[in-house]
Scaffold this active site. Structure first.
Site: not given
Ligand code: DX5
Ligand code: ZN
Length: 246
Positions: A202-203, A38, A168, A77, A9, A173, A36, A75, A175, A34
């Site tokens: 993811d997460g 938002m 998820m 969001m 990500s 939201g 993200d 992704h 990392g 990946h």
């Molecule tokens: C969170 C994102 C993730 C995030 C994961 O909302 O969708 O893709 O980047 O980060 P890590 O791997 O650090 O948990």
């Molecule tokens: Zn993500």
């Protein structure tokens, strides 16, 4: 289960040097990136939109095949997933993964006439994404039960069936949050019913949590801080891959 896919990500990459970070991550062994997206509304954070995706696309070769190396796994969001499908397709997105929670069918609501915020249903979203030659993914937040997906996955009209499900394993939201092991029953239930489905987690994925995700049946692994925070991102990527392969 289908082949392991490691999708770092880029949320945890250096945003001021994103193009270089992306091409390096691919040479470090990543399969997909990946990405993200938002909107500050669906989640309490803002990242970037299609213009940035188009810029980083020019630093990473397009995949040769569906789901090949260099796939941009976006992704989304965002509250209005339908509105941005075309822009992201033009920007070079390969997988458009929207949230189920942002696409609930208003006609299925208890009082449909009271629904003012008319959303596009998941199957309409999927067919639309496919019509623009992208793969379609559907994501569920931690509080959404996996059962909502059965009807969507059991559909006989292939155009309306997602190519991937994203479970998820943190609240979307940010990392760097902790892996929610209690999401693994959702992954197991999906894998039992759909042996060939791409199931993404993811997460909070890292060397420490990869076994739990892999044992439950996930094959597409997203990792932000575990890859970009590592001394050697290449090692981190290969360790995640070994975790799914074994
Ligand atoms: C969170 C994102 C993730 C995030 C994961 O909302 O969708 O893709 O980047 O980060 P890590 O791997 O650090 O948990
Ligand atoms: Zn993500």
């Amino acid at each position: 289960a289908p082949a392991p896919i490691i999708a770092p990500s880029i949320l945890s990459a250096d945003f001021a040097a994103l193009g270089a970070a992306c091409s390096k991550t691919i040479s470090d062994g990543a399969d997909w990136l990946h990405v993200d997206i938002m909107d500050g509304h669906f989640v309490p954070n803002i990242t970037f939109g299609a213009p940035i995706v188009a810029k980083i696309r020019s630093h990473v070769e397009r995949p040769q095949t569906a789901y090949g190396k260099g796939t941009f796994d976006c992704h989304m969001m965002i509250s209005e997933p339908k509105k941005w499908v075309k822009d992201f397709q033009k920007a070079g997105c390969d997988n458009y993964c929207f949230h189920y929670e942002a696409a609930i069918d208003s006609t299925a609501a208890e009082n449909p006439e009271e629904v003012t915020d008319k959303k596009t249903s998941p199957k309409e979203m999927i067919a639309y994404i496919h019509s623009l030659n992208m793969r379609a993914g559907i994501a569920i937040k931690p509080k959404t039960p996996v059962d909502v997906l059965w009807e969507i996955l059991d559909n006989h009209n292939k155009d309306e069936v997602p190519d991937m499900v994203l479970v998820m394993t943190v609240e979307p939201g940010f990392g760097g949050q902790s892996f929610m092991a209690d999401m693994m029953p959702k992954v197991k239930a999906l894998r039992e019913r759909f042996p060939n489905l791409n199931i993404e987690v993811d997460g909070g994925l890292s060397e420490k949590t990869i076994d739990q995700a892999a044992n439950a049946g996930a094959n597409v692994i997203v990792a932000g801080s575990a890859v970009f925070g590592a001394k050697s991102p290449a090692d981190a990527i290969s360790k995640l891959r070994e975790g799914v392969e074994k």
